[in-house]
Enzyme design. Sequence first.
Site, mmCIF file in Angstrom:
data_model
loop_
_atom_site.group_PDB
_atom_site.id
_atom_site.type_symbol
_atom_site.label_atom_id
_atom_site.label_comp_id
_atom_site.label_asym_id
_atom_site.label_seq_id
_atom_site.Cartn_x
_atom_site.Cartn_y
_atom_site.Cartn_z
ATOM 1 N N TYR A 168 38.342 44.184 36.991
ATOM 2 C CA TYR A 168 38.758 43.157 38.199
ATOM 3 C C TYR A 168 38.382 43.851 39.471
ATOM 4 O O TYR A 168 38.887 45.178 39.629
ATOM 5 C CB TYR A 168 40.091 42.414 38.113
ATOM 6 C CG TYR A 168 41.194 43.424 38.431
ATOM 7 C CD1 TYR A 168 41.903 43.633 39.555
ATOM 8 C CD2 TYR A 168 41.880 43.928 37.144
ATOM 9 C CE1 TYR A 168 42.715 44.593 39.757
ATOM 10 C CE2 TYR A 168 42.938 44.818 37.317
ATOM 11 C CZ TYR A 168 43.338 45.043 38.626
ATOM 12 O OH TYR A 168 44.454 45.928 38.788
ATOM 13 N N CYS A 169 38.296 43.023 40.450
ATOM 14 C CA CYS A 169 38.287 43.422 41.963
ATOM 15 C C CYS A 169 39.413 42.755 42.591
ATOM 16 O O CYS A 169 40.347 42.029 41.929
ATOM 17 C CB CYS A 169 37.023 43.402 42.519
ATOM 18 S SG CYS A 169 36.162 41.815 42.745
ATOM 19 N N PHE A 170 39.028 42.481 44.053
ATOM 20 C CA PHE A 170 40.138 41.621 44.410
ATOM 21 C C PHE A 170 40.389 40.008 43.990
ATOM 22 O O PHE A 170 41.155 39.572 43.868
ATOM 23 C CB PHE A 170 40.089 41.647 46.150
ATOM 24 C CG PHE A 170 41.249 41.052 46.682
ATOM 25 C CD1 PHE A 170 42.497 41.667 46.801
ATOM 26 C CD2 PHE A 170 41.187 40.081 47.676
ATOM 27 C CE1 PHE A 170 43.646 40.701 47.283
ATOM 28 C CE2 PHE A 170 42.038 39.388 48.282
ATOM 29 C CZ PHE A 170 43.373 39.818 48.275
#
Length: 361
Positions: free
Chosen positions: A94-96
Amino acid sequence: MADDTRDYRALFLTRTPLLDVRAPVEFTKGAFPGATNLPLLDDRERHRVGIRYKQAGQQAAIDLGNELVSGRVKRDRLKAWRQWHAAHPNGYLYCFRGGLRSHTTQAWLATEGVTVPLVVGGYKAMRRFLLESLDANLQRLPLWVLGGRTGCAKTRVIGRLGNALDLEGLAHHRGSAFGRRPGGQPSQIDFENRLAIDLLGLAERGVPTVVVEDESKLIGRCFLPLALQARLKTAPRVLIEEPLEARVQVTLEDYVIGPLDEYRRHYGPAHGFERLAEELLAAMDRIQSRLGGDRHRQLRGQLARALERQRRHGDNDAHRDWIRELLAGYYDPMYDYMMSKHRDGEILFRGTREEVLAFLR
């Protein structure tokens, strides 16, 4: 191969390995237990790409990102991601927001023949889920508060229960001026995330009651959520009652003898004792204004002499003197005041540590 997921509950309940590709500065501010930070862009690169985005738009920012993360840099990051996936084949990334960075990472890995599913919505969605579940569980789960004077081993009882929430463990702090531990505390966001996940697990197991140790609004620098503070003030209470000398012994073990091993593991055998000694003296100084000048000088002198005896002879007994006076003259009156002014819950049971443990079980 697993698909991309929005099932945040399952991710947290199963402690699924997570690959966090946000920049290190984002990870430091808040992350999830067990997540590994292997960023697509480091802090400097992220800063430059952000400026380019504001000045020239998304495509220009993407072009700069591809330029910065190319050649050997790209190969090194791909290698690190592949190694993570080999160690955690059931993991997710995941990222933000679950946007460009996570999709880019996923696509680059796919060119290497590696498929890693991503968390839809990213860190922001998972964090929102945890905050909402924390609030809901604090409102609905039955809660009992374990209280008692300093040194009655409340934390030990918490550790022996299967339906307890270890707030001090989550905060990596023993909950007093003398409670700092090597390695420091988690960020406030990390503390809240850990708290929400542990409470989610208790709720999922359907425990009839959640037992928590009585705490003030702060455990070190970690701030208890307001909903939890409110519950602590009014929830039914179970109180441990132990004689002073038994509490002196527990305090000696939990704040002097036990921490010495912890400090030696963290700082090395040659420096562990000195770092613990510095911390104990600093803790005494932190409560100087509450102790008053004369009593502070007396107790600090006793502590310094006990530390010197421990250093020279390995003898811990001299610590009992300052611990006994600190418990009877400082912590006990503070506990009495708190109980009379700030705690309203019904007292369900009083007893020794073992009697309380049997009652709670």
